[in-house]
Motif scaffolding. Structure first.
Motif, mmCIF file in Angstrom:
data_model
loop_
_atom_site.group_PDB
_atom_site.id
_atom_site.type_symbol
_atom_site.label_atom_id
_atom_site.label_comp_id
_atom_site.label_asym_id
_atom_site.label_seq_id
_atom_site.Cartn_x
_atom_site.Cartn_y
_atom_site.Cartn_z
ATOM 1 N N ASP A 105 3.620 2.441 -3.633
ATOM 2 C CA ASP A 105 4.316 2.022 -2.484
ATOM 3 C C ASP A 105 5.703 1.243 -2.947
ATOM 4 O O ASP A 105 6.709 1.427 -2.327
ATOM 5 N N GLU B 246 2.248 -2.183 3.473
ATOM 6 C CA GLU B 246 2.459 -0.830 4.518
ATOM 7 C C GLU B 246 4.036 -0.555 4.535
ATOM 8 O O GLU B 246 4.438 0.512 4.410
ATOM 9 N N PRO C 187 -3.926 3.736 2.500
ATOM 10 C CA PRO C 187 -3.948 2.110 2.158
ATOM 11 C C PRO C 187 -5.436 1.929 1.795
ATOM 12 O O PRO C 187 -6.389 2.440 2.259
#
Length: 298
Positions: free
Chosen positions: A69, A96, A117
């Motif tokens: 991420d 996120e 995730p």
């Protein structure tokens, strides 16, 4: 004509300010923001910033990147996509917002990005990650074990053993468990790349347990490389500087301690190391050290 010796970098954000985040940190909350896609190129003594441009080195490859991420994970995802790879990135649910930025970078390169995730401290989650990737892309060609954590403690007498055990679960047990789940789906010519650290070689007084996990990762890389050599699967690593520091340590980090450029490195400067290891058919058991001449950990 020789360049101006006083100009040592084209990056505008080379001196971090004094700031601190709770774990897991968010890339979007950094000040200044890190650079993930622009690389510094020198032309006759003058530095230039250019967007990294791929050349199809990873065309049609299918890749899993943990910790994809933000940070170096985001850069690896972007660089691999620009080289033609489709990417699955794993991250913690609370990351996120960062993951969506990485997904856009991959898709802007014309490639597919699957977001997964989940906490990889669980073997069930590791196996679900592999299953989700294969359902989406059918094949797995490259596994990048990158996710890890760092918790500083300057005195062993004060170290929290729960944190120690959690760091080992997160940094090395997770690497072994995910690789175990991935290995049956890797083929001759495929590769496993692990992010490790210079602390495995020099130690770190403030990150004793973290350094120990990175030493374990180095041994894991070399041992697994020998084990899967008959299968034609390569195992390599990239040794980076640890990124977690206190607010006081973050201020101007790298300005005086990095000999080559006098600044901390940007994630974008590390991406090509991963591209090299993903494409170099002669490299296995290899650990590269892109540390700007900084071989010591403060």
């Amino acid at each position: 004509m020789a360049g101006d010796d006083s100009v040592i970098t084209a990056y505008p954000n080379y001196a971090p300010k004094k700031f601190e985040q709770s774990l897991p940190g968010k890339d979007q909350d950094m000040e200044p923001l890190a650079e993930h896609t622009k690389v510094e190129r020198w032309h006759r003594g003058e530095p230039r910033l250019e967007e990294y441009v791929g050349s199809g080195k990873l065309k049609e490859k299918k890749v899993i990147i943990t910790g994809g991420d933000s940070g170096i994970g985001r850069t690896v995802a972007a660089f691999f996509a620009r080289e033609g790879a489709d990417v699955t990135i794993n991250y913690l649910p609370e990351e996120e917002e960062d993951a969506q930025v990485t997904k856009k970078l991959v898709e802007d390169a014309g490639q597919k990005c699957l977001l997964f995730p989940g906490d990889l401290r669980s073997q069930e989650t590791r196996e679900k990650l592999i299953d989700a990737h294969l359902k989406e892309f059918q094949y797995l060609d490259i596994l990048v074990n990158n996710a890890s954590q760092q918790i500083q403690c300057k005195d062993l007498a004060e170290i929290d053993m729960d944190n120690v055990e959690d760091t080992f679960r997160t940094n090395i047990i997770q690497y072994i468990g995910l690789t175990k789940a991935a290995l049956p789906h890797l083929k001759r010519g495929d590769s496993i790349i692990c992010t490790t650290s210079v602390t495995a070689y020099k130690g770190s007084a403030g990150m004793l347990d973290y350094s120990a996990t990175k030493g374990a990762i180095n041994t894991f890389i070399r041992s697994l490389a020998m084990q899967v050599l008959p299968k034609g699967i390569r195992v390599t690593g990239v040794a980076l500087q640890p990124a977690s520091r206190s607010a006081e340590q973050m201020e101007n980090w790298g300005v005086d301690s990095v000999p080559l450029w006098g600044r901390v490195g940007q994630p974008a400067e590390l991406g090509e190391s991963y591209v090299y290891l993903a494409t170099s058919e002669l490299s296995t058991g290899t650990i590269v050290h892109p540390n700007s001449g900084n071989f010591f950990v403060p």
